[in-house]
Design a protein around this motif. Structure first.
Motif, PDB file in Angstrom:
ATOM      1  N   GLY A  23       0.803  -1.225   0.000  1.00  0.00           N
ATOM      2  CA  GLY A  23       0.000   0.000   0.000  1.00  0.00           C
ATOM      3  C   GLY A  23       0.827   1.262   0.000  1.00  0.00           C
ATOM      4  N   LEU A  24       2.147   1.116  -0.150  1.00  0.00           N
ATOM      5  CA  LEU A  24       3.046   2.278  -0.194  1.00  0.00           C
ATOM      6  C   LEU A  24       3.983   2.137  -1.385  1.00  0.00           C
ATOM      7  CD1 LEU A  24       4.569   4.794   0.986  1.00  0.00           C
ATOM      8  CD2 LEU A  24       5.914   3.156   2.341  1.00  0.00           C
ATOM      9  N   GLU A  25       4.082   3.204  -2.178  1.00  0.00           N
ATOM     10  CA  GLU A  25       5.012   3.211  -3.306  1.00  0.00           C
ATOM     11  C   GLU A  25       5.743   4.556  -3.351  1.00  0.00           C
ATOM     12  OE1 GLU A  25       6.733   1.169  -6.644  1.00  0.00           O
ATOM     13  OE2 GLU A  25       5.366   0.483  -5.070  1.00  0.00           O
ATOM     14  N   GLN A  26       7.062   4.474  -3.549  1.00  0.00           N
ATOM     15  CA  GLN A  26       7.900   5.666  -3.674  1.00  0.00           C
ATOM     16  C   GLN A  26       8.225   5.891  -5.151  1.00  0.00           C
ATOM     17  OE1 GLN A  26      12.238   5.417  -2.899  1.00  0.00           O
ATOM     18  NE2 GLN A  26      11.895   6.942  -1.282  1.00  0.00           N
ATOM     19  N   PHE A  27       8.159   7.152  -5.568  1.00  0.00           N
ATOM     20  CA  PHE A  27       8.508   7.524  -6.932  1.00  0.00           C
ATOM     21  C   PHE A  27       9.651   8.528  -6.880  1.00  0.00           C
ATOM     22  CE2 PHE A  27       4.151   6.218  -6.761  1.00  0.00           C
ATOM     23  CZ  PHE A  27       4.015   5.355  -7.845  1.00  0.00           C
ATOM     24  N   ASN A  28      10.720   8.240  -7.602  1.00  0.00           N
ATOM     25  CA  ASN A  28      11.920   9.068  -7.575  1.00  0.00           C
ATOM     26  C   ASN A  28      12.182   9.595  -8.984  1.00  0.00           C
ATOM     27  OD1 ASN A  28      15.251   8.904  -7.846  1.00  0.00           O
ATOM     28  ND2 ASN A  28      14.514   9.851  -5.962  1.00  0.00           N
ATOM     29  N   THR A  29      12.162  10.916  -9.140  1.00  0.00           N
ATOM     30  CA  THR A  29      12.330  11.524 -10.462  1.00  0.00           C
ATOM     31  C   THR A  29      13.432  12.575 -10.424  1.00  0.00           C
ATOM     32  OG1 THR A  29      10.488  13.042  -9.928  1.00  0.00           O
ATOM     33  CG2 THR A  29       9.977  11.093 -11.254  1.00  0.00           C
ATOM     34  N   THR A  30      13.962  12.892 -11.577  1.00  0.00           N
ATOM     35  CA  THR A  30      15.112  13.795 -11.685  1.00  0.00           C
ATOM     36  C   THR A  30      14.660  15.239 -11.792  1.00  0.00           C
ATOM     37  OG1 THR A  30      16.416  12.084 -12.781  1.00  0.00           O
ATOM     38  CG2 THR A  30      17.160  14.355 -13.038  1.00  0.00           C
ATOM     39  N   TYR A  31      15.278  16.079 -10.984  1.00  0.00           N
ATOM     40  CA  TYR A  31      15.001  17.513 -10.986  1.00  0.00           C
ATOM     41  C   TYR A  31      16.342  18.238 -11.048  1.00  0.00           C
ATOM     42  CZ  TYR A  31      12.998  22.031  -9.567  1.00  0.00           C
ATOM     43  OH  TYR A  31      12.600  23.340  -9.517  1.00  0.00           O
ATOM     44  N   HIS A  32      16.663  18.812 -12.204  1.00  0.00           N
ATOM     45  CA  HIS A  32      17.960  19.448 -12.420  1.00  0.00           C
ATOM     46  C   HIS A  32      19.091  18.459 -12.098  1.00  0.00           C
ATOM     47  CE1 HIS A  32      15.807  23.021 -13.382  1.00  0.00           C
ATOM     48  NE2 HIS A  32      15.411  23.280 -12.144  1.00  0.00           N
ATOM     49  N   ASP A  33      19.933  18.779 -11.102  1.00  0.00           N
ATOM     50  CA  ASP A  33      21.074  17.909 -10.806  1.00  0.00           C
ATOM     51  C   ASP A  33      20.832  16.998  -9.617  1.00  0.00           C
ATOM     52  OD1 ASP A  33      21.026  19.895  -8.917  1.00  0.00           O
ATOM     53  OD2 ASP A  33      23.184  20.254  -8.913  1.00  0.00           O
ATOM     54  N   MET A  34      19.564  16.777  -9.251  1.00  0.00           N
ATOM     55  CA  MET A  34      19.267  15.914  -8.108  1.00  0.00           C
ATOM     56  C   MET A  34      18.029  15.087  -8.422  1.00  0.00           C
ATOM     57  SD  MET A  34      17.632  18.678  -5.453  1.00  0.00           S
ATOM     58  CE  MET A  34      16.242  19.704  -5.893  1.00  0.00           C
ATOM     59  N   THR A  35      17.652  14.238  -7.494  1.00  0.00           N
ATOM     60  CA  THR A  35      16.386  13.511  -7.621  1.00  0.00           C
ATOM     61  C   THR A  35      15.503  13.838  -6.431  1.00  0.00           C
ATOM     62  OG1 THR A  35      17.138  11.511  -6.472  1.00  0.00           O
ATOM     63  CG2 THR A  35      17.515  11.624  -8.860  1.00  0.00           C
ATOM     64  N   VAL A  36      14.210  13.629  -6.601  1.00  0.00           N
ATOM     65  CA  VAL A  36      13.238  13.995  -5.576  1.00  0.00           C
ATOM     66  C   VAL A  36      12.186  12.891  -5.497  1.00  0.00           C
ATOM     67  CG1 VAL A  36      11.911  15.354  -7.249  1.00  0.00           C
ATOM     68  CG2 VAL A  36      11.612  15.788  -4.803  1.00  0.00           C
ATOM     69  N   ASN A  37      11.652  12.690  -4.298  1.00  0.00           N
ATOM     70  CA  ASN A  37      10.670  11.632  -4.063  1.00  0.00           C
ATOM     71  C   ASN A  37       9.251  12.181  -3.961  1.00  0.00           C
ATOM     72  OD1 ASN A  37      12.802   9.772  -3.779  1.00  0.00           O
ATOM     73  ND2 ASN A  37      12.929  10.143  -1.568  1.00  0.00           N
ATOM     74  N   ALA A  38       8.315  11.376  -4.426  1.00  0.00           N
ATOM     75  CA  ALA A  38       6.891  11.568  -4.154  1.00  0.00           C
ATOM     76  C   ALA A  38       6.347  10.202  -3.759  1.00  0.00           C
ATOM     77  CB  ALA A  38       6.165  12.113  -5.370  1.00  0.00           C
ATOM     78  N   TYR A  39       5.168  10.175  -3.115  1.00  0.00           N
ATOM     79  CA  TYR A  39       4.654   8.928  -2.563  1.00  0.00           C
ATOM     80  C   TYR A  39       3.176   8.747  -2.869  1.00  0.00           C
ATOM     81  CZ  TYR A  39       9.024   8.910  -0.006  1.00  0.00           C
ATOM     82  OH  TYR A  39      10.369   8.921   0.317  1.00  0.00           O
ATOM     83  N   LEU A  40       2.816   7.483  -3.031  1.00  0.00           N
ATOM     84  CA  LEU A  40       1.426   7.099  -3.176  1.00  0.00           C
ATOM     85  C   LEU A  40       1.109   6.087  -2.085  1.00  0.00           C
ATOM     86  CD1 LEU A  40      -0.986   7.565  -5.186  1.00  0.00           C
ATOM     87  CD2 LEU A  40      -0.377   5.344  -6.166  1.00  0.00           C
ATOM     88  N   VAL A  41       0.005   6.317  -1.381  1.00  0.00           N
ATOM     89  CA  VAL A  41      -0.455   5.412  -0.328  1.00  0.00           C
ATOM     90  C   VAL A  41      -1.886   5.024  -0.663  1.00  0.00           C
ATOM     91  CG1 VAL A  41      -0.837   5.127   2.146  1.00  0.00           C
ATOM     92  CG2 VAL A  41       1.011   6.624   1.341  1.00  0.00           C
ATOM     93  N   TRP A  42      -2.196   3.725  -0.548  1.00  0.00           N
ATOM     94  CA  TRP A  42      -3.544   3.300  -0.887  1.00  0.00           C
ATOM     95  C   TRP A  42      -4.009   2.173   0.011  1.00  0.00           C
ATOM     96  CZ3 TRP A  42       0.797   1.947  -3.509  1.00  0.00           C
ATOM     97  CH2 TRP A  42       0.999   0.598  -3.798  1.00  0.00           C
ATOM     98  N   ASP A  43      -5.323   2.089   0.140  1.00  0.00           N
ATOM     99  CA  ASP A  43      -5.962   1.014   0.878  1.00  0.00           C
ATOM    100  C   ASP A  43      -6.187  -0.137  -0.095  1.00  0.00           C
ATOM    101  OD1 ASP A  43      -7.696   0.235   3.420  1.00  0.00           O
ATOM    102  OD2 ASP A  43      -8.844  -0.298   1.636  1.00  0.00           O
ATOM    103  N   THR A  44      -5.632  -1.306   0.214  1.00  0.00           N
ATOM    104  CA  THR A  44      -5.655  -2.422  -0.741  1.00  0.00           C
ATOM    105  C   THR A  44      -7.057  -2.990  -0.947  1.00  0.00           C
ATOM    106  OG1 THR A  44      -5.058  -3.937   1.064  1.00  0.00           O
ATOM    107  CG2 THR A  44      -3.253  -3.059  -0.290  1.00  0.00           C
TER     108      THR A  44
END
Length: 274
Positions: free
Chosen positions: A82-103
């Motif tokens: 029920g938890l997923e991390q998304f890591n994407t590139t922003y200029h010279d670094m990476t940044v995380n966003a998250y999705l949480v769901w009820d299965t």
């Protein structure tokens, strides 16, 4: 994918020196290390003796700082249904966003957007989830870059603290709105400002482990720079994050996920737990 730690040991030293307002000369005077030793440490030279000498005057835990310098620790991998991390590139670094769901209900809630929300949107579609709400930890550009796409131009309600309003998001006050219920999930907002004016940690319950989506308040073995107030960044983290149960999964804005218990044992910025 194993994400590297967001900060190196010398980043920790530099953040502490900036936060405490200490110059190389001032730290040398306090610690009896030479200014050359301090400059070398800031440049990434590993000298255990120097690190142990300067750590107390930076209000850091010396052994954790040394372990970090030698790359001897990283958090255990986190795998919560029920938890997923998304890591994407922003200029010279990476940044995380998250999705949480009820299965069971397939209801999903997003936290930040990262630089590109496409991987999260594709995941939502693939899993047949319903994105009901979006929460922003703070409004630095790397965390809200793709809000219009993720929210479908406002079709999905987005919340942000009133001290950091941004286009496309509804503001809230902690005094008025401290928790939301959404399809089997409960989301509680806690103020962890200091890195930004209205930084929020969202504590999520409803999964196997409690979650704390912290933005840039805490990183694995580090913390966000106290860009607004270093003292308040430290204090609000202590009050709102380190008081959570040790098995709480910390979901930071950069770097790998960790837990409250692991940060108590390994984060140099919080020596009182070690």
């Amino acid at each position: 994918m194993l994400l590297p730690l967001e900060d190196l040991f010398n980043d920790v030293i530099a953040k502490s020196m900036r936060g405490l307002g200490l110059s190389d000369d001032a730290l040398a005077g306090l610690s009896c290390a030479s200014t050359e030793d301090i400059a070398n440490a800031k440049a990434g030279k590993v000298d255990d003796y120097v690190l142990r000498k300067i750590a107390p005057h930076l209000q850091l835990e010396g052994l954790s700082l040394v372990a970090m310098a030698h790359g001897e620790w990283r958090p255990l991998p986190v795998n919560v249904s029920g938890l997923e991390q998304f890591n994407t590139t922003y200029h010279d670094m990476t940044v995380n966003a998250y999705l949480v769901w009820d299965t069971e209900t397939k209801n999903a809630v997003a936290f930040d957007t990262g630089a590109d929300a496409s991987p999260m949107i594709n995941f939502i579609q693939k899993k047949g989830l319903n994105l009901s709400l979006i929460f922003l930890t703070h409004t630095h550009g790397d965390h809200i870059q793709d809000l219009a796409k993720l929210s479908a131009d406002g079709a999905v309600t987005t919340f942000v603290h009133e001290k950091e309003p941004c286009p496309g998001a509804k503001t809230f006050k902690l005094s008025d709105t401290e928790a939301w219920e959404s399809g089997g999930l409960r989301i509680e907002a806690r103020s962890t400002w200091g890195h930004s004016k209205g930084g929020i940690t969202y504590v999520v319950s409803g999964l196997k482990h409690p979650l704390a989506i912290v933005g840039d308040a805490i990183f694995a073995s580090s913390m966000g720079g106290g860009m607004v107030s270093y003292a308040d960044a430290l204090a609000t983290n202590r009050k709102e994050i380190f008081t959570l149960p040790d098995n709480t999964v910390i979901c930071p804005g950069h770097g790998p996920m960790t837990t409250v218990g692991e940060e108590k044992a390994h984060n140099p910025f919080y020596p009182e737990f070690q």
